[in-house]
Design a protein around this motif. Structure first.
Motif, PDB file in Angstrom:
ATOM      1  N   LEU A 184       0.833  -1.208   0.000  1.00 18.36           N
ATOM      2  CA  LEU A 184       0.000   0.000   0.000  1.00 18.36           C
ATOM      3  C   LEU A 184       0.866   1.257   0.000  1.00 18.36           C
ATOM      4  CD1 LEU A 184      -2.986   0.538  -0.086  1.00 18.36           C
ATOM      5  CD2 LEU A 184      -3.016   0.734   2.386  1.00 18.36           C
ATOM      6  N   ALA A 185       2.000   1.194   0.709  1.00 21.32           N
ATOM      7  CA  ALA A 185       2.918   2.335   0.717  1.00 21.32           C
ATOM      8  C   ALA A 185       3.438   2.611  -0.686  1.00 21.32           C
ATOM      9  CB  ALA A 185       4.086   2.058   1.670  1.00 21.32           C
ATOM     10  N   LEU A 186       3.784   1.535  -1.418  1.00 25.58           N
ATOM     11  CA  LEU A 186       4.260   1.712  -2.795  1.00 25.58           C
ATOM     12  C   LEU A 186       3.182   2.350  -3.673  1.00 25.58           C
ATOM     13  CD1 LEU A 186       6.257  -1.571  -3.462  1.00 25.58           C
ATOM     14  CD2 LEU A 186       7.152   0.765  -3.309  1.00 25.58           C
TER      15      LEU A 186
ATOM     16  N   ARG B 299      13.744   0.644   4.426  1.00 21.77           N
ATOM     17  CA  ARG B 299      13.303  -0.658   4.939  1.00 21.77           C
ATOM     18  C   ARG B 299      12.133  -0.463   5.901  1.00 21.77           C
ATOM     19  NH1 ARG B 299      14.549  -5.764   5.048  1.00 21.77           N
ATOM     20  NH2 ARG B 299      16.347  -5.464   3.672  1.00 21.77           N
ATOM     21  N   LEU B 300      11.134  -1.269   5.696  1.00 27.03           N
ATOM     22  CA  LEU B 300       9.952  -1.233   6.562  1.00 27.03           C
ATOM     23  C   LEU B 300      10.332  -1.755   7.939  1.00 27.03           C
ATOM     24  CD1 LEU B 300       6.892  -0.678   6.626  1.00 27.03           C
ATOM     25  CD2 LEU B 300       6.536  -3.050   5.984  1.00 27.03           C
ATOM     26  N   GLN B 301       9.991  -0.954   8.962  1.00 27.38           N
ATOM     27  CA  GLN B 301      10.325  -1.349  10.342  1.00 27.38           C
ATOM     28  C   GLN B 301       9.632  -2.660  10.693  1.00 27.38           C
ATOM     29  OE1 GLN B 301       9.319   1.629  13.203  1.00 27.38           O
ATOM     30  NE2 GLN B 301       9.800   0.335  14.952  1.00 27.38           N
ATOM     31  N   SER B 302      10.403  -3.579  11.179  1.00 24.89           N
ATOM     32  CA  SER B 302       9.861  -4.913  11.445  1.00 24.89           C
ATOM     33  C   SER B 302       8.846  -4.892  12.575  1.00 24.89           C
ATOM     34  CB  SER B 302      11.004  -5.865  11.798  1.00 24.89           C
ATOM     35  OG  SER B 302      10.491  -7.148  12.105  1.00 24.89           O
TER      36      SER B 302
ATOM     37  N   ALA C 242       2.222   2.652  10.472  1.00 21.32           N
ATOM     38  CA  ALA C 242       1.998   2.410   9.048  1.00 21.32           C
ATOM     39  C   ALA C 242       0.722   3.094   8.576  1.00 21.32           C
ATOM     40  CB  ALA C 242       1.939   0.906   8.779  1.00 21.32           C
ATOM     41  N   SER C 243      -0.337   2.975   9.374  1.00 24.65           N
ATOM     42  CA  SER C 243      -1.606   3.601   9.024  1.00 24.65           C
ATOM     43  C   SER C 243      -1.457   5.118   8.937  1.00 24.65           C
ATOM     44  CB  SER C 243      -2.666   3.233  10.053  1.00 24.65           C
ATOM     45  OG  SER C 243      -3.875   3.912   9.794  1.00 24.65           O
ATOM     46  N   ASP C 244      -0.726   5.696   9.895  1.00 19.46           N
ATOM     47  CA  ASP C 244      -0.570   7.145   9.923  1.00 19.46           C
ATOM     48  C   ASP C 244       0.198   7.649   8.712  1.00 19.46           C
ATOM     49  OD1 ASP C 244      -1.473   9.259  11.516  1.00 19.46           O
ATOM     50  OD2 ASP C 244       0.558   9.652  12.247  1.00 19.46           O
ATOM     51  N   ARG C 245       1.184   6.876   8.247  1.00 22.10           N
ATOM     52  CA  ARG C 245       2.013   7.334   7.132  1.00 22.10           C
ATOM     53  C   ARG C 245       1.417   7.017   5.760  1.00 22.10           C
ATOM     54  NH1 ARG C 245       8.383   6.567   8.906  1.00 22.10           N
ATOM     55  NH2 ARG C 245       8.283   8.084  10.611  1.00 22.10           N
ATOM     56  N   VAL C 246       0.583   5.986   5.689  1.00 27.60           N
ATOM     57  CA  VAL C 246       0.023   5.593   4.395  1.00 27.60           C
ATOM     58  C   VAL C 246      -1.383   6.168   4.212  1.00 27.60           C
ATOM     59  CG1 VAL C 246      -0.641   3.664   2.928  1.00 27.60           C
ATOM     60  CG2 VAL C 246       1.410   3.504   4.336  1.00 27.60           C
ATOM     61  N   LEU C 247      -2.225   5.977   5.210  1.00 27.74           N
ATOM     62  CA  LEU C 247      -3.585   6.512   5.134  1.00 27.74           C
ATOM     63  C   LEU C 247      -3.593   7.966   5.622  1.00 27.74           C
ATOM     64  CD1 LEU C 247      -5.528   3.403   6.496  1.00 27.74           C
ATOM     65  CD2 LEU C 247      -4.858   3.924   4.143  1.00 27.74           C
TER      66      LEU C 247
ATOM     67  N   ASP D   7       1.625  13.245   9.491  1.00 25.86           N
ATOM     68  CA  ASP D   7       2.922  12.598   9.270  1.00 25.86           C
ATOM     69  C   ASP D   7       3.183  12.557   7.764  1.00 25.86           C
ATOM     70  OD1 ASP D   7       5.154  11.006   9.112  1.00 25.86           O
ATOM     71  OD2 ASP D   7       4.471   9.574  10.627  1.00 25.86           O
ATOM     72  N   ASP D   8       4.155  13.350   7.297  1.00 28.33           N
ATOM     73  CA  ASP D   8       4.399  13.440   5.857  1.00 28.33           C
ATOM     74  C   ASP D   8       5.683  12.741   5.423  1.00 28.33           C
ATOM     75  OD1 ASP D   8       6.092  15.240   7.044  1.00 28.33           O
ATOM     76  OD2 ASP D   8       5.302  17.006   6.024  1.00 28.33           O
ATOM     77  N   ILE D   9       6.252  11.889   6.317  1.00 31.55           N
ATOM     78  CA  ILE D   9       7.437  11.103   5.960  1.00 31.55           C
ATOM     79  C   ILE D   9       6.998   9.918   5.090  1.00 31.55           C
ATOM     80  CG2 ILE D   9       9.336   9.702   6.858  1.00 31.55           C
ATOM     81  CD1 ILE D   9       9.143  11.349   9.444  1.00 31.55           C
ATOM     82  N   GLU D  10       7.752   9.649   4.032  1.00 24.41           N
ATOM     83  CA  GLU D  10       7.394   8.560   3.139  1.00 24.41           C
ATOM     84  C   GLU D  10       7.444   7.236   3.909  1.00 24.41           C
ATOM     85  OE1 GLU D  10      10.069  10.561   2.560  1.00 24.41           O
ATOM     86  OE2 GLU D  10       8.891  12.029   1.451  1.00 24.41           O
ATOM     87  N   PRO D  11       6.432   6.387   3.761  1.00 23.60           N
ATOM     88  CA  PRO D  11       6.440   5.103   4.477  1.00 23.60           C
ATOM     89  C   PRO D  11       7.465   4.160   3.854  1.00 23.60           C
ATOM     90  CG  PRO D  11       4.542   5.254   3.014  1.00 23.60           C
ATOM     91  CD  PRO D  11       5.216   6.586   2.965  1.00 23.60           C
ATOM     92  N   GLY D  12       8.108   3.375   4.690  1.00 27.25           N
ATOM     93  CA  GLY D  12       9.039   2.366   4.186  1.00 27.25           C
ATOM     94  C   GLY D  12       8.293   1.250   3.488  1.00 27.25           C
ATOM     95  N   ALA D  13       8.862   0.765   2.372  1.00 18.38           N
ATOM     96  CA  ALA D  13       8.214  -0.317   1.630  1.00 18.38           C
ATOM     97  C   ALA D  13       9.178  -1.451   1.299  1.00 18.38           C
ATOM     98  CB  ALA D  13       7.591   0.225   0.340  1.00 18.38           C
ATOM     99  N   GLN D  14      10.437  -1.313   1.742  1.00 16.44           N
ATOM    100  CA  GLN D  14      11.437  -2.337   1.414  1.00 16.44           C
ATOM    101  C   GLN D  14      11.379  -3.454   2.445  1.00 16.44           C
ATOM    102  OE1 GLN D  14      16.050  -2.596   1.906  1.00 16.44           O
ATOM    103  NE2 GLN D  14      15.615  -1.020   0.364  1.00 16.44           N
ATOM    104  N   THR D  15      11.010  -4.643   1.984  1.00 15.92           N
ATOM    105  CA  THR D  15      10.960  -5.803   2.877  1.00 15.92           C
ATOM    106  C   THR D  15      12.000  -6.852   2.485  1.00 15.92           C
ATOM    107  OG1 THR D  15       9.286  -6.853   1.481  1.00 15.92           O
ATOM    108  CG2 THR D  15       8.494  -5.492   3.309  1.00 15.92           C
ATOM    109  N   GLU D  16      12.730  -6.556   1.405  1.00 17.46           N
ATOM    110  CA  GLU D  16      13.706  -7.524   0.912  1.00 17.46           C
ATOM    111  C   GLU D  16      14.778  -6.784   0.124  1.00 17.46           C
ATOM    112  OE1 GLU D  16      11.427  -9.994  -1.664  1.00 17.46           O
ATOM    113  OE2 GLU D  16      11.111  -8.420  -3.147  1.00 17.46           O
TER     114      GLU D  16
END
Length: 951
Positions: free
Chosen positions: A376-378, A396-399, A419-424, A434-443
């Motif tokens: 969803l972040a992507l 990297r998405l915080q684990s 995650a909800s605050d940064r994406v939604l 919160d206007d920081i881009e959400p992390g989307a890197q999981t690999e």
């Protein structure tokens, strides 16, 4: 308060230290608070009677003399100076002499409602941009000036603290301190043990997030001021941990039946019935019963609620014939297509996001939620800009850990919240900033690196059709003279746009303002843009609430669609609000016509909200069930495969989630209809309010009187105002040295750009009746007027305390006497009483042998503002003035009768507007006699000059 020495009551005149003074309130048997007869507030002093070398004596005000005669054009200057110096003016309201804003008539409705309540409990739910801050602060200022409260606090979200502090200081002359985590320790450091900073600092602006914790909440409730304003009150209802604490805070404050409480919100009903009735319960616990009572049993409670609840939309203001205060908003939609390499990248990212979701099916909850939020972040970031997509891909998405113990379980909850605050975009009563881009890197994978490289390569107008469409649209806006604000979701997008737009529009000043800056830095950055004639502001939603932009900007472009319609309204409300000078503002939504994310949001959320608003006339909050419906909709976007999407067919394409949202919208619309019926208001109408408004304006003077006085005063003092576009320039170096020194002490020197109308022209300062420039000029001219020096007939400066002239405005010889009437107002509440002083400047006139009658402001202007028809010889002028001065002793009874009548009128005004106070106390008013004769003017009819001379 100790018993006062009778002759030294507030309003009485005394002689001390070689000059005359007016006794002010807060004086007692041993200490007098004094203001010089011709001086201002800064000249006030305290006199401790036992230490005075010469005893303080009663004094009388000197009458005008022939030596103080001036030409007729200087006569009205004295009235204007007196009127604009009034701070404790008579009239229905005590506060109007102490504010630096001219309230519109409709903004007095909450004030009058508040004054009809023994304890003020009010929910002001006016639309965005109507002026709730002014309405709430005006009630506080009035209660302070009536002596009913001595302390005040404003509770607000942390990012609004500085704005409230500035509004209270600049517009209402209330010097408040900000209390939050980074200021409280400093404020408490110098306090004696056991003291509360809320006693040491009677006026405070307090961060809700700072004060809501249980430890601070309990201490605050013990020392909380007796008057509380709560801004964004809808964020203090009982839902969620943070809001639960806020609600408990307010519930504890409201438990004190004597505490005054004013709640402000543009969205009192955010779709949650329980939360809404909890809000009403803060006004009166009985109001929560409205939720469950049958329709036939609600009438009494509805009638009671109507005295505590005021809600106006823009159309409601039309009946006040005050719609000129609001611009016409013209909305439009513009589209772009995902073409070429950009379209390919979008499809590649969408495909990758789908794979992330599909890959986690059958895995543990942690992997499922991480991959879903990454996908969803992507989607959100690639729809915003290449720069936001790159940041999301490489962060990297915080684990999130899931385990059996409570601490690990909480970490998943925290992960979901972040995650909800940064994406939604957050829920209705807690929209995300919160206007920081959400992390989307999981690999770490080659495919991820390839996507990053592709996104980075596509930045720029040539490859970015969304940016190209924005630049095309801004070109048209700037050509038509609009000053645009471009709102986007993420920091990276804001900087990306600012760089591209500055390159495109080289003659404009472009600035990005994001959450990276502190509130003070954001405000400073916005103000810097005001120095440019052509300006473009690029902002994230850190500016969508809190900072008002109507003075600098006239258009809003939604570069990124918000997923919550209330956020759109807040963005547009930054420029389309009270005080916007432009007659038209523009609002534009930019979206990708083949972007499935934009299509879903536009069709299922935004357009549905707009259609309901057009039908009901109000914005209905999105019924999102804490974000679950939006997440389901986006899940449908992610999982759908096939042909390109058309925004017009989203309900069919997204099946069950879209239908669920549509059903929720219908339910929300019906509830809104029902609530509008339940809470239909018995509102105060213009005919209830306008008479009080006009009375106060007549006593104190408004924008027109300020402009006339300052223009004439500066001209007479040798520095006439110079017109510059829509404002004026004042060169203070041409003023007399003593005036320059006084202005310099107020921080005013050099070349001043000034405006007499709100909002002030760009780069100019609004000059209101309480501005230091007005006070210094009025003090200077009054001191000149009271100087018994010889006449100056060279047409230069000074103010006339006496005069005679031939005018065409009178059929008979007419004597005009300018009075300053001081009245003692006693306000009693229970065992406490307070003595206040009221002052007013009143002109009375007698034509021929008729008795004196009071003049209206219009009649005064007609007589004293009339031009002399021709010169009058000095000997004749002096003879006419002396004849009237000789008659003054015989007129004293008439003048005192007028003063007593004014006192009774003042008493009636106060009892009428503060009718609820009768249950808790009483008012008494008496005139301070004898009245001050400030000026005396003899007007002779021009045509009958010979006859008059013979008389």
């Amino acid at each position: 308060m100790n018993a006062l020495v009778p002759e030294f009551l507030p309003g009485s005149l005394v002689a001390a230290r070689g000059r005359e003074w007016i006794v002010l309130p807060e004086s007692d048997a041993q200490t007098l608070r004094l203001r010089p007869l011709g001086g201002g507030d800064r000249d006030e002093t305290l006199v401790y009677l036992p230490l005075e070398r010469q005893p303080v004596q009663s004094a009388t005000f000197p009458w005008p003399t022939v030596a103080q005669a001036r030409n007729h054009s200087a006569s009205q200057m004295l009235l204007d100076a007196l009127q604009l110096k009034l701070r404790s003016g008579a009239g229905p309201f005590r506060s109007f002499g102490n504010i630096a804003v001219e309230p519109r008539a409709y903004q007095l409705v909450p004030l009058l409602m508040a004054l009809k309540l023994p304890t003020v409990r009010l929910l002001i739910a006016d639309d965005v941009g109507i002026g709730k801050t002014i309405e709430g602060a005006l009630i506080a200022r009035e209660m302070l000036d009536r002596g009913e409260v001595q302390r005040l606090t404003v509770l607000c979200p942390p990012h609004l603290c500085e704005q409230w502090q500035r509004e209270l200081t600049e517009r209402f002359h209330i010097a408040a301190v900000v209390v939050r985590s980074n200021t409280a320790d400093r404020l408490e450091r110098d306090l004696p043990p056991g003291a509360s900073l809320f006693d040491a600092h009677p006026f405070t602006v307090v961060s809700l997030d700072y004060i809501k914790s249980e430890r601070r909440r309990e201490a605050f409730q013990r020392f909380c001021p007796e008057f509380v304003i709560v801004d964004e009150a809808h964020t203090c209802t009982q839902a969620g941990q943070g809001r639960q604490q806020r609600y408990q805070l307010l519930k504890g404050l409201a438990a004190d039946a004597e505490r005054h409480l004013v709640l402000l919100t543009a969205t009192p009903h955010s779709g949650d019935e329980e939360a809404f009735f909890n809000l009403l319960g803060l006004l009166n616990p009985d109001f929560t019963q409205l939720k469950d009572l049958p329709a036939g049993q609600r009438s009494d409670l509805r009638e009671a609620l109507s005295r505590h609840f005021v809600q106006r939309r823009r159309p409601d203001i039309a009946e006040w014939q005050d719609t000129s205060m609001f611009p016409e908003r013209k909305s439009a939609e513009i589209t772009y297509r995902l073409t070429g390499a950009w379209g390919q990248l979008f499809n590649d990212v969408l495909a990758y996001a789908r794979e992330l979701v599909e890959r986690s099916e059958g895995q543990g909850l942690r992997e499922q939620r991480m991959n879903w939020w990454a996908a969803l972040a992507l989607l959100r970031c690639i729809s915003s800009s290449p720069a936001a997509a790159v940041n999301a891909l490489r962060t990297r998405l915080q684990s999130a850990q899931v385990g059996s113990d409570n601490s690990e379980a909480t970490s998943l909850e925290e992960f979901e919240a972040q995650a909800s605050d940064r994406v939604l975009d957050g829920t209705e009563d807690a929209l995300s900033t919160d206007d920081i881009e959400p992390g989307a890197q999981t690999e770490d994978s080659q495919r991820l690196q390839a996507l990053m490289a592709s996104a980075a390569a596509l930045a720029g107008q040539q490859n970015d059709p969304k940016l190209a469409k924005l630049q095309e649209h801004l070109t048209l806006l700037l050509k038509d003279g609009f000053q645009p604000v471009v709102f986007c979701r993420y920091i990276a997008t804001a900087h990306y746009l600012a760089a591209a737009l500055q390159e495109k529009f080289k003659s404009a000043t472009v600035k990005a303002v994001t959450g990276e800056l502190t509130p003070d830095e954001r405000e400073a950055a916005v103000e810097q843009l005001g120095d440019s004639d052509v300006r473009i502001l690029v902002a994230t939603d850190c500016l969508s609430e809190g900072i008002n932009l109507q003075n600098l900007f006239t258009a809003v472009v939604h570069y990124d669609l918000s997923w919550n319609p209330t956020r759109h309204e807040q963005r547009e409300g930054r420029v389309d609000r009270f005080g916007q000078k432009a007659r038209e503002v523009r609002s534009t939504m930019l979206y990708g016509e083949d972007n499935p994310v934009d299509g879903a949001v536009l069709q299922v959320i935004l357009r549905k909200a707009e259609s309901i608003r057009k039908e009901l006339g109000v914005l209905v909050p999105m019924p999102d069930d804490e974000g679950k419906l939006t997440q389901a909709l986006m899940n449908a976007v992610l999982l759908r495969k096939g042909s390109p999407l058309n925004a017009q067919s989203q309900l069919d394409l997204f099946g069950e989630p879209a239908k669920q949202i549509d059903l929720a919208w219908q339910s929300a619309k019906e509830k809104a209809k029902q609530n509008r019926s339940i809470f239909a208001q018995r509102r105060l109408k213009p005919e209830d309010v306008l008479p009080e408004w006009r009375k106060s304006s007549a006593v104190l003077g408004g924008e027109a009187e300020v402009e006339r006085f300052v223009s004439r005063a500066t001209s007479q003092l040798g520095a006439p105002l110079q017109p510059v576009k829509q404002h004026f320039k004042l060169l203070t170096e041409h003023l007399p040295e003593v005036v320059q020194e006084r202005l310099a002490a107020e921080g005013l020197s050099g070349s001043l750009r000034i405006d007499f109308h709100q909002p002030a022209a760009q780069g100019a300062t609004f000059i209101h009746r309480t501005h230091p420039l007005v006070a210094v000029l009025a003090d200077t001219l009054l001191e000149q007027a009271l100087d018994a020096g010889p006449s100056n007939d060279d047409g230069g400066a000074t103010v006339a305390r006496a005069g005679a002239a031939f005018v065409s405005a009178v059929p008979l010889k007419t004597t005009v006497v300018l009075l300053r009437i001081r009245q003692q107002l006693t306000v009693a509440h229970g065992q406490n009483s307070r003595l206040l002083m009221c002052e007013e400047a009143v002109a009375v006139a007698a034509a021929g042998a008729e008795p004196f009658t009071e003049l209206s402001p219009e009649q005064t202007q007609q007589l004293l503002g009339a031009d002399a028809a021709r010169n009058m010889p000095a000997a004749l002028r002096d003879r006419q003035i002396q004849s009237s001065l000789d008659a003054l002793p015989d007129w004293r009874d008439q003048l005192e009768t007028i003063a007593k009548a004014r006192a009774q009128a003042l008493l009636a005004d106060h009892r009428r507007v503060r009718e609820a106070a009768e249950g808790r106390g009483s008012y008494q008013v008496s005139a301070s006699l004898p009245v001050d004769v400030m000026g005396l003017y003899v007007l002779l009819p021009d045509a009958g000059a010979v006859t008059a001379m013979g008389a």
